[in-house]
Scaffold this motif. Structure first.
Motif, PDB file in Angstrom:
ATOM      1  N   GLU A   1      36.309  31.757  20.682  1.00 36.46           N
ATOM      2  CA  GLU A   1      36.536  30.163  21.230  1.00 36.46           C
ATOM      3  C   GLU A   1      36.775  30.768  22.503  1.00 36.46           C
ATOM      4  OE1 GLU A   1      39.656  26.653  19.541  1.00 36.46           O
ATOM      5  OE2 GLU A   1      39.705  28.832  18.856  1.00 36.46           O
ATOM      6  N   HIS A   2      36.010  29.277  22.795  1.00 37.92           N
ATOM      7  CA  HIS A   2      35.881  29.017  24.825  1.00 37.92           C
ATOM      8  C   HIS A   2      36.140  27.513  24.855  1.00 37.92           C
ATOM      9  CE1 HIS A   2      34.119  32.647  25.438  1.00 37.92           C
ATOM     10  NE2 HIS A   2      33.858  32.612  26.249  1.00 37.92           N
ATOM     11  N   ARG A   3      37.518  27.284  25.698  1.00 33.70           N
ATOM     12  CA  ARG A   3      37.612  25.661  26.182  1.00 33.70           C
ATOM     13  C   ARG A   3      36.709  25.410  27.759  1.00 33.70           C
ATOM     14  NH1 ARG A   3      42.848  25.759  23.270  1.00 33.70           N
ATOM     15  NH2 ARG A   3      42.533  25.371  21.331  1.00 33.70           N
ATOM     16  N   TRP A   4      37.043  24.335  27.991  1.00 31.99           N
ATOM     17  CA  TRP A   4      36.840  24.322  29.117  1.00 31.99           C
ATOM     18  C   TRP A   4      38.230  23.416  30.167  1.00 31.99           C
ATOM     19  CZ3 TRP A   4      33.028  24.021  32.897  1.00 31.99           C
ATOM     20  CH2 TRP A   4      33.360  23.086  33.900  1.00 31.99           C
ATOM     21  N   ASP A   5      38.251  24.420  31.037  1.00 39.54           N
ATOM     22  CA  ASP A   5      39.223  23.904  32.137  1.00 39.54           C
ATOM     23  C   ASP A   5      39.081  22.810  32.367  1.00 39.54           C
ATOM     24  OD1 ASP A   5      41.505  24.246  33.790  1.00 39.54           O
ATOM     25  OD2 ASP A   5      41.905  26.632  33.729  1.00 39.54           O
ATOM     26  N   ALA A   6      40.212  21.872  32.356  1.00 39.16           N
ATOM     27  CA  ALA A   6      39.451  20.403  33.799  1.00 39.16           C
ATOM     28  C   ALA A   6      40.469  20.873  34.758  1.00 39.16           C
ATOM     29  CB  ALA A   6      39.919  19.402  32.831  1.00 39.16           C
TER      30      ALA A   6
ATOM     31  N   PRO B   1      38.300  31.100  27.705  1.00 37.19           N
ATOM     32  CA  PRO B   1      38.060  32.512  26.594  1.00 37.19           C
ATOM     33  C   PRO B   1      39.892  31.835  25.966  1.00 37.19           C
ATOM     34  CG  PRO B   1      38.317  33.872  27.958  1.00 37.19           C
ATOM     35  CD  PRO B   1      37.788  32.843  28.613  1.00 37.19           C
ATOM     36  N   VAL B   2      39.635  31.275  24.587  1.00 31.34           N
ATOM     37  CA  VAL B   2      40.965  30.590  24.125  1.00 31.34           C
ATOM     38  C   VAL B   2      41.545  32.114  23.542  1.00 31.34           C
ATOM     39  CG1 VAL B   2      42.167  30.148  22.456  1.00 31.34           C
ATOM     40  CG2 VAL B   2      40.625  28.553  23.223  1.00 31.34           C
ATOM     41  N   ALA B   3      42.704  32.056  24.443  1.00 29.47           N
ATOM     42  CA  ALA B   3      43.576  33.493  24.032  1.00 29.47           C
ATOM     43  C   ALA B   3      45.178  33.616  24.629  1.00 29.47           C
ATOM     44  CB  ALA B   3      43.398  34.420  25.410  1.00 29.47           C
ATOM     45  N   ASP B   4      46.120  33.874  23.280  1.00 30.38           N
ATOM     46  CA  ASP B   4      47.350  33.528  22.775  1.00 30.38           C
ATOM     47  C   ASP B   4      48.081  34.241  24.278  1.00 30.38           C
ATOM     48  OD1 ASP B   4      47.958  36.030  22.592  1.00 30.38           O
ATOM     49  OD2 ASP B   4      48.363  35.589  20.304  1.00 30.38           O
ATOM     50  N   GLU B   5      49.599  34.653  24.370  1.00 27.30           N
ATOM     51  CA  GLU B   5      50.582  34.981  25.163  1.00 27.30           C
ATOM     52  C   GLU B   5      50.302  36.629  25.533  1.00 27.30           C
ATOM     53  OE1 GLU B   5      54.454  34.801  24.641  1.00 27.30           O
ATOM     54  OE2 GLU B   5      54.084  35.611  22.380  1.00 27.30           O
ATOM     55  N   TRP B   6      49.429  37.057  24.573  1.00 26.64           N
ATOM     56  CA  TRP B   6      49.206  38.338  25.002  1.00 26.64           C
ATOM     57  C   TRP B   6      47.713  39.031  24.912  1.00 26.64           C
ATOM     58  CZ3 TRP B   6      53.277  41.365  24.424  1.00 26.64           C
ATOM     59  CH2 TRP B   6      54.662  40.741  23.756  1.00 26.64           C
ATOM     60  N   GLY B   7      46.885  37.987  25.383  1.00 31.62           N
ATOM     61  CA  GLY B   7      45.519  38.167  25.604  1.00 31.62           C
ATOM     62  C   GLY B   7      44.802  37.904  24.127  1.00 31.62           C
ATOM     63  N   ALA B   8      45.250  37.736  23.086  1.00 25.88           N
ATOM     64  CA  ALA B   8      44.576  37.651  21.934  1.00 25.88           C
ATOM     65  C   ALA B   8      43.199  36.707  21.882  1.00 25.88           C
ATOM     66  CB  ALA B   8      45.705  38.366  20.516  1.00 25.88           C
ATOM     67  N   THR B   9      42.282  36.978  21.122  1.00 28.45           N
ATOM     68  CA  THR B   9      41.712  36.088  20.850  1.00 28.45           C
ATOM     69  C   THR B   9      41.011  35.551  19.103  1.00 28.45           C
ATOM     70  OG1 THR B   9      39.725  37.801  20.520  1.00 28.45           O
ATOM     71  CG2 THR B   9      40.417  36.798  22.869  1.00 28.45           C
ATOM     72  N   SER B  10      40.444  34.515  19.780  1.00 26.93           N
ATOM     73  CA  SER B  10      39.792  34.410  18.116  1.00 26.93           C
ATOM     74  C   SER B  10      39.643  35.250  17.609  1.00 26.93           C
ATOM     75  CB  SER B  10      38.962  32.943  17.242  1.00 26.93           C
ATOM     76  OG  SER B  10      37.142  32.943  18.550  1.00 26.93           O
TER      77      SER B  10
END
Lengths: 465, 99
Positions: A274-279, A286-295
């Motif tokens: 999962e990726h998001r546009w960073d405005a 890529p969407v990642a949590d506080e540990w860098g874990a992805t979808s």
């Protein structure tokens, strides 16, 4: 051929990858660090093991560059396996990596993967940017880092961002000052940044002082600076001869472009994360949590590949991803993971304090994302912005369809360089936000490989080629 | 386009660029060797034959494609030079030659 089995594969040996691999190995994980380059350091610390040590300050690259030395030394002292000259060309969701080195192709099965693929320079599509003699600022830095090479003739630096001033200072120290700096930061950025300055002033005082010092150093060396330069163009027949902007023109042998860096997301996109546009940073991440874990349960991301935060922050997020990997693989108690993460998070918060200010101050002007119609967007297939617009008019709803209409993104770079431009132009042409338009969905092989390398996957290791 | 900084490391490697011997700092890439040999244009594009040279030098853009030791379409910025390495420009698209 059965794959080699390991606990953790780290992809990329910049600060994030070095820190992740070292930390993971120290925690008892069977770790391999896969590096496309032939020595650790990534781009920021490229060639670091050949650099003079910290006591000997003869390098024009400066002390921040030498901060890479202990990271590389720690990797060498650790039990992590280091595989230089190794290209990861495919990753399966189950943790199988297909890699290519000088002996051919093989697979490695990792229980967890940390992507540390770092950043790339944002493409700067201006008229004439395909002419030989037009390069990126980062390219000139790499020549200095790996070969002590400096521009031989008149060089012009153009763009914006902290790296422009760092590179200019390095060239001044190396005895090859640029003939001119064309700074492109729009005036309105200063107003936007001024509001953020107060908040960053104290926590980011060290970085701010360093940045101002670089600007002073370059100006003190007598390098002329044109501010708020617009309408840039590279001119010449067969190679760069002149650089023009609204209100001026200068003869030049080398034009170095830079509009900041963006995450290198080729592998994370190909994996379907999962990726998001960073405005704020004007890029996909890529969407990642506080540990860098992805979808994807097997994959984490550390460093600038998850969003631009700089080299120091990259090493910190690399450590966090390694701690999490150790906890997930039962080598570390989760409570102990959290305890060890606390000082890292504190340091990370300090590193990130300056980011909102930098993002606002060095926000690229609109033409960097959506260039004029006659500019080449896809360098490989020589597709112009106008052709992308035409594809949109003909009914292509997004970048992946524009590919089929125009061949943009289908050359050897596989859309790495035109992806940001094609997304932004499609969004502009269709009157939709970039977040809705999306970006390319690249596919394996992540780098072009020969049929022989592909065929070699099925062969036994002793069969030879 | 580029020159070696006189204060730089003394270690060098001899390679050939377009058949001509060139002394290149150890640790530099094949793309750096092409630039040091004075070649701004290091390939022609497969589509229109336009002249191109290295752009990013970090493995992203594929503009520095060159023929290295007889193998065409190599990303020359990702290949560190070795003694006697033969580096040539990439002319247009590769022609498939039956063996």
């Amino acid at each position: 051929m059965t794959p080699q089995r390991i606990d953790l594969a780290v992809v990329g040996a910049g600060p994030a990858g070095l820190a992740a691999a070292t930390t993971a190995a120290d925690l008892g994980l069977d770790t391999l660090l896969l590096d496309e380059q032939d020595g650790p350091g990534g781009q920021i610390y490229r060639g670091i093991e050949r650099a003079p040590d910290g006591r000997n300050k003869t390098t024009p690259l400066g002390v921040d560059y030498l901060a890479g030395k202990p990271l590389a030394a720690a990797l060498r002292a650790s039990r992590a396996g280091y595989l230089p000259g190794t290209t990861v060309w495919h990753i399966d969701a189950d943790g199988t990596l297909s890699v290519l080195d000088k002996n051919g192709s093989r697979t490695i099965r990792a229980r967890r993967i940390v992507l540390a693929t770092g950043a790339m320079e944002r493409p700067v599509p201006i008229p004439g940017w395909t002419l030989p003699g037009v390069m990126t600022v980062g390219a000139a830095q790499i020549l200095l880092k790996t070969g002590d090479l400096v521009p031989a003739g008149r060089s012009v630096l153009t763009g914006q961002g902290p790296l422009i001033w760092l590179a200019a200072a390095q060239l001044v120290r190396a005895g090859a000052p640029p003939a001119l700096i064309l700074e492109t930061a729009p005036h309105r950025n200063y107003h936007a940044a001024a509001r953020l300055l107060l908040r960053a002033l104290w926590p980011a005082r060290r970085q701010l002082a360093k940045g101002l010092g670089l600007i002073r150093e370059v100006r003190g060396a007598g390098v002329p600076v044109v501010r708020e330069a617009v309408g840039l163009a590279a001119l010449g027949r067969g190679r760069l001869e002149r650089v023009a902007w609204n209100g001026g023109e200068i003869a030049a042998d080398l034009l170095l472009l830079h509009e900041g860096v963006i995450p290198n997301i080729q592998i994370s996109l190909a994996l379907g994360l999962e990726h998001r546009w960073d405005a704020a940073q004007l890029c996909w991440r890529p969407v990642a949590d506080e540990w860098g874990a992805t979808s994807l349960p097997t994959v984490a991301i550390a460093g600038d590949g998850a969003g631009i935060a700089g080299a120091e922050a990259a090493a910190l997020t690399g450590r966090l991803a390694a701690l999490d990997a150790a906890a997930l693989l039962d080598k570390l108690d989760p409570a102990e993971r959290d305890r060890r993460a606390r000082p890292i998070r504190k340091a990370l918060k300090r590193e990130l304090a300056i980011r909102p200010l930098l993002d606002a101050l060095y926000r690229p002007a609109p033409p960097v994302l959506v260039p004029p119609d006659d500019v080449v967007a896809c360098r490989c297939e020589e597709v112009t912005v106008a052709q992308i617009r035409r594809a949109a008019r003909l009914g292509a709803p997004g970048p992946n369809q524009a590919k089929a209409f125009t061949r943009c993104g289908m050359g050897p770079c596989q859309g790495r360089l035109c992806g940001p431009t094609v997304s932004a132009v499609m969004a502009d042409a269709l009157g939709k936000p970039i977040a809705e338009i999306g970006t390319y969905r690249p596919r394996a092989p992540y780098k072009p490989i020969t049929l022989r390398a592909l065929a070699g996957l099925g062969a036994s290791p002793s069969a030879g080629s | 386009m580029f020159r070696k900084r006189p204060e730089g490391s003394a270690a060098t490697v001899w390679v050939t660029v377009e058949g001509r011997e060139v002394q290149v700092p150890a640790g530099a890439s094949a793309a750096a060797a092409l630039l040091l040999a004075g070649l701004a244009a290091t390939r022609e594009t497969a589509v229109s034959g336009a002249a191109r040279g290295p752009y990013c030098l970090m493995g992203v853009c594929f503009e520095c494609l060159a023929e290295i030791d007889g193998v065409p379409n190599c990303q020359s910025c990702m290949v560190t030079i070795g003694p006697g390495m033969a580096i040539r420009r990439q002319h247009g698209k590769r022609i498939a030659t039956p063996q």
